[in-house]
Design a protein around this motif. Structure first.
Motif, PDB file in Angstrom:
ATOM      1  N   THR A  44      64.047  44.614  36.171  1.00 22.26           N
ATOM      2  CA  THR A  44      64.059  43.884  34.900  1.00 22.26           C
ATOM      3  C   THR A  44      63.452  42.498  35.060  1.00 22.26           C
ATOM      4  N   THR A  45      63.795  41.833  36.153  1.00 22.48           N
ATOM      5  CA  THR A  45      63.271  40.491  36.395  1.00 22.48           C
ATOM      6  C   THR A  45      61.759  40.522  36.581  1.00 22.48           C
ATOM      7  N   LEU A  46      61.271  41.522  37.285  1.00 22.13           N
ATOM      8  CA  LEU A  46      59.831  41.648  37.482  1.00 22.13           C
ATOM      9  C   LEU A  46      59.123  41.858  36.150  1.00 22.13           C
ATOM     10  N   GLN A  47      59.681  42.694  35.299  1.00 21.02           N
ATOM     11  CA  GLN A  47      59.095  42.898  33.975  1.00 21.02           C
ATOM     12  C   GLN A  47      59.040  41.594  33.185  1.00 21.02           C
ATOM     13  N   THR A  48      60.056  40.760  33.368  1.00 22.50           N
ATOM     14  CA  THR A  48      60.081  39.465  32.679  1.00 22.50           C
ATOM     15  C   THR A  48      58.948  38.569  33.179  1.00 22.50           C
ATOM     16  N   TYR A  49      58.725  38.591  34.485  1.00 24.42           N
ATOM     17  CA  TYR A  49      57.632  37.790  35.038  1.00 24.42           C
ATOM     18  C   TYR A  49      56.280  38.284  34.537  1.00 24.42           C
ATOM     19  N   ILE A  50      56.121  39.604  34.462  1.00 21.07           N
ATOM     20  CA  ILE A  50      54.864  40.160  33.944  1.00 21.07           C
ATOM     21  C   ILE A  50      54.676  39.744  32.484  1.00 21.07           C
ATOM     22  N   LEU A  51      55.748  39.782  31.720  1.00 28.77           N
ATOM     23  CA  LEU A  51      55.684  39.360  30.314  1.00 28.77           C
ATOM     24  C   LEU A  51      55.265  37.896  30.211  1.00 28.77           C
ATOM     25  N   LYS A  87      47.535  42.789  27.326  1.00 32.33           N
ATOM     26  CA  LYS A  87      47.923  44.035  27.993  1.00 32.33           C
ATOM     27  C   LYS A  87      46.716  44.790  28.538  1.00 32.33           C
ATOM     28  N   ASP A  88      45.524  44.469  28.021  1.00 28.80           N
ATOM     29  CA  ASP A  88      44.302  45.079  28.551  1.00 28.80           C
ATOM     30  C   ASP A  88      43.803  44.348  29.799  1.00 28.80           C
ATOM     31  N   VAL A  89      44.229  43.100  29.934  1.00 28.97           N
ATOM     32  CA  VAL A  89      43.849  42.309  31.110  1.00 28.97           C
ATOM     33  C   VAL A  89      44.835  42.552  32.245  1.00 28.97           C
ATOM     34  N   LEU A  90      46.112  42.434  31.944  1.00 22.77           N
ATOM     35  CA  LEU A  90      47.171  42.723  32.910  1.00 22.77           C
ATOM     36  C   LEU A  90      47.791  44.055  32.495  1.00 22.77           C
ATOM     37  N   VAL A  91      47.319  45.122  33.126  1.00 15.38           N
ATOM     38  CA  VAL A  91      47.579  46.485  32.670  1.00 15.38           C
ATOM     39  C   VAL A  91      48.774  47.084  33.404  1.00 15.38           C
ATOM     40  N   THR A  92      49.629  47.781  32.655  1.00 16.51           N
ATOM     41  CA  THR A  92      50.696  48.570  33.265  1.00 16.51           C
ATOM     42  C   THR A  92      50.145  49.943  33.631  1.00 16.51           C
ATOM     43  N   ARG A  93      50.307  50.299  34.887  1.00 17.11           N
ATOM     44  CA  ARG A  93      49.908  51.617  35.359  1.00 17.11           C
ATOM     45  C   ARG A  93      51.126  52.289  35.976  1.00 17.11           C
ATOM     46  N   HIS A  94      51.062  53.604  36.138  1.00 19.38           N
ATOM     47  CA  HIS A  94      52.192  54.331  36.705  1.00 19.38           C
ATOM     48  C   HIS A  94      52.560  53.750  38.068  1.00 19.38           C
ATOM     49  N   GLY A  95      53.737  53.193  38.155  1.00 20.89           N
ATOM     50  CA  GLY A  95      54.225  52.671  39.426  1.00 20.89           C
ATOM     51  C   GLY A  95      53.776  51.276  39.771  1.00 20.89           C
ATOM     52  N   GLY A  96      53.032  50.624  38.857  1.00 23.08           N
ATOM     53  CA  GLY A  96      52.582  49.289  39.215  1.00 23.08           C
ATOM     54  C   GLY A  96      51.791  48.601  38.112  1.00 23.08           C
ATOM     55  N   TYR A  97      51.047  47.588  38.523  1.00 25.71           N
ATOM     56  CA  TYR A  97      50.271  46.777  37.572  1.00 25.71           C
ATOM     57  C   TYR A  97      48.880  46.530  38.148  1.00 25.71           C
ATOM     58  N   LEU A  98      47.941  46.297  37.234  1.00 28.88           N
ATOM     59  CA  LEU A  98      46.551  46.096  37.620  1.00 28.88           C
ATOM     60  C   LEU A  98      45.979  44.933  36.831  1.00 28.88           C
ATOM     61  N   LEU A  99      45.334  43.994  37.529  1.00 27.84           N
ATOM     62  CA  LEU A  99      44.615  42.916  36.863  1.00 27.84           C
ATOM     63  C   LEU A  99      43.187  43.402  36.648  1.00 27.84           C
ATOM     64  N   ASP A 100      42.878  43.741  35.403  1.00 28.96           N
ATOM     65  CA  ASP A 100      41.609  44.391  35.077  1.00 28.96           C
ATOM     66  C   ASP A 100      40.550  43.344  34.734  1.00 28.96           C
ATOM     67  N   ILE A 101      39.971  42.769  35.784  1.00 29.06           N
ATOM     68  CA  ILE A 101      38.882  41.815  35.610  1.00 29.06           C
ATOM     69  C   ILE A 101      37.788  42.166  36.612  1.00 29.06           C
ATOM     70  N   PRO A 102      36.538  41.823  36.303  1.00 22.99           N
ATOM     71  CA  PRO A 102      35.454  42.127  37.252  1.00 22.99           C
ATOM     72  C   PRO A 102      35.688  41.412  38.571  1.00 22.99           C
ATOM     73  N   PRO A 103      35.352  42.049  39.694  1.00 22.32           N
ATOM     74  CA  PRO A 103      35.558  41.428  41.006  1.00 22.32           C
ATOM     75  C   PRO A 103      34.886  40.066  41.146  1.00 22.32           C
ATOM     76  N   GLY A 104      33.755  39.879  40.468  1.00 25.64           N
ATOM     77  CA  GLY A 104      33.024  38.623  40.569  1.00 25.64           C
ATOM     78  C   GLY A 104      33.756  37.432  39.992  1.00 25.64           C
ATOM     79  N   GLU A 105      34.862  37.669  39.295  1.00 26.31           N
ATOM     80  CA  GLU A 105      35.606  36.575  38.693  1.00 26.31           C
ATOM     81  C   GLU A 105      36.686  36.025  39.613  1.00 26.31           C
ATOM     82  N   VAL A 106      36.803  36.568  40.818  1.00 25.81           N
ATOM     83  CA  VAL A 106      37.753  36.071  41.821  1.00 25.81           C
ATOM     84  C   VAL A 106      36.943  35.503  42.983  1.00 25.81           C
ATOM     85  N   ASP A 107      37.235  34.262  43.365  1.00 26.34           N
ATOM     86  CA  ASP A 107      36.425  33.623  44.396  1.00 26.34           C
ATOM     87  C   ASP A 107      36.489  34.349  45.740  1.00 26.34           C
ATOM     88  N   ALA A 108      37.631  34.985  46.046  1.00 24.87           N
ATOM     89  CA  ALA A 108      37.739  35.712  47.310  1.00 24.87           C
ATOM     90  C   ALA A 108      36.734  36.864  47.365  1.00 24.87           C
TER      91      ALA A 108
END
Length: 263
Positions: free
Chosen positions: A60-67, A86-107
Motif C-alpha cells: 500500500t505504501t509503495l502504491q502511495t509513492y507511485i501515486l 499513467k502513460d509515463v509511469l506505467v503499471t505493468r504486471h508485477g511492477g512499474y515502467l518509466l516509459d520514456i525514450p532512453p535518450g532522455e536519461v543521461d546514464a
C-alpha cells in the motif's frame, strides 16, 4: 522528460521538476530512471526502500509513492499532452515502467558514447575514441545520485556505473597516450593516482606519460608511492606487469617510446 542521475538527481517534464523531496519516492524515481523502458518489479522497489525489513503495509505504501510521483508528472505535463501521467509511469504486471525514450536519461546517453568509443578503439581509431570517450565522461556532473539515499538496489547500480566510468577513463587516457598527449596527461593522472592510490592501471599510465615527458624521476616516484601504499594497506607488492614497467624505466628501455597496448 529529461532525467539526470550522473550527479544530483534531476528530472524535468516541460521544464518543471518532478523530483520529490521525500527520500523514498526519490529512491523509486532513481531506480525507475536507471531502468527506463524496462519493468522494475515491485519486489525490487521494496528491496531498495526497506531492505530485508519490509513492513506489512509495504504494498500500500509503495502504491502511495507511485501515486505521488504520478501527481508530480501530471502537474508538469502540458494541458494538451497526448499522454497522461499513467502513460509515463506505467503499471505493468508485477511492477512499474518509466516509459520514456532512453535518450532522455543521461546514464543512457553516457553509455551510448562509451559504447561508440569502445568500437572506435576496436577499429584502432584512437582520435575518434578519445573524442567519444571524452564526451561520455563529460556527461557526468558529479558522483552518481549524490543527493539520493541509497538502498541495496541503487547501491549496486551506482557501483556499476562508477566502475564503468573508471574503465572509460582508463580507455580515454590510453588513447590519448597513444596520440602522444603525454605532457597534457601528467597533471590529470597525478590527480587520479592521488584519488585512487592503489589503482595500478592509473599508476602505469602516469609512469609512461611522465617518462615520455622527460620526467623519469616522476615515473619512478609514482611507482614507489603505489608500492608503499600496497605494502602498508594490503601487504602486497605491485604486480609483475608494473614491476617490469618500473625496470624498463630504470634502464631507459627504448621500447617505452613506442606505441604500446592498453595497460
Amino acid at each position: 522528460m529529461e532525467i539526470k542521475v550522473l550527479g544530483p538527481l534531476s528530472a524535468q517534464e516541460n521544464g518543471i521538476s518532478v523530483v520529490p523531496t521525500a527520500a523514498k519516492p526519490r529512491q523509486i524515481l532513481a531506480v525507475l530512471a536507471l531502468q527506463a523502458g524496462h519493468v522494475v518489479t515491485v519486489s525490487t522497489l521494496m528491496e531498495e526502500i526497506w531492505g530485508e525489513a519490509v513492513p506489512r503495509s509495504a504494498a500500500t505504501t509503495l502504491q502511495t509513492y507511485i501515486l505521488q510521483l504520478r501527481r508530480r508528472i501530471a502537474a508538469a505535463l502540458p494541458r494538451d499532452a497526448a499522454r497522461g501521467a499513467k502513460d509515463v509511469l506505467v503499471t505493468r504486471h508485477g511492477g512499474y515502467l518509466l516509459d520514456i525514450p532512453p535518450g532522455e536519461v543521461d546514464a543512457h546517453e553516457y553509455e551510448r558514447y562509451a559504447a561508440a568509443g569502445r568500437a572506435a578503439l576496436d577499429a584502432h581509431d584512437d582520435r575518434a575514441a578519445s573524442d567519444l570517450l571524452g564526451r561520455a565522461l563529460a556527461v557526468w556532473r558529479g558522483p552518481a545520485l549524490v543527493d539520493v539515499r541509497i538502498g541495496r538496489v541503487l547501491e549496486l547500480e551506482v557501483l556499476r556505473v562508477d566502475q564503468g566510468r573508471l574503465a572509460v577513463l582508463e580507455r580515454r587516457v590510453g588513447a590519448d597516450l597513444r596520440l602522444a598527449r603525454h605532457c597534457e596527461l601528467v597533471p590529470e593522472l597525478t590527480v587520479l593516482t592521488a584519488r585512487y592510490p592503489m589503482h595500478e592501471n592509473f599508476c602505469a599510465l602516469l609512469m609512461l606519460a611522465a617518462y615520455r615527458s622527460g620526467n623519469a624521476w616522476r615515473a619512478l616516484q609514482a611507482f614507489q608511492q603505489l608500492r608503499a601504499t600496497l605494502v602498508e594497506e594490503l601487504g602486497l607488492e605491485p604486480s609483475a606487469r608494473l614491476q617490469r614497467l618500473h625496470q624498463s624505466i630504470l634502464v631507459g628501455d627504448p621500447a617505452l617510446e613506442l606505441e604500446v597496448a592498453a595497460l
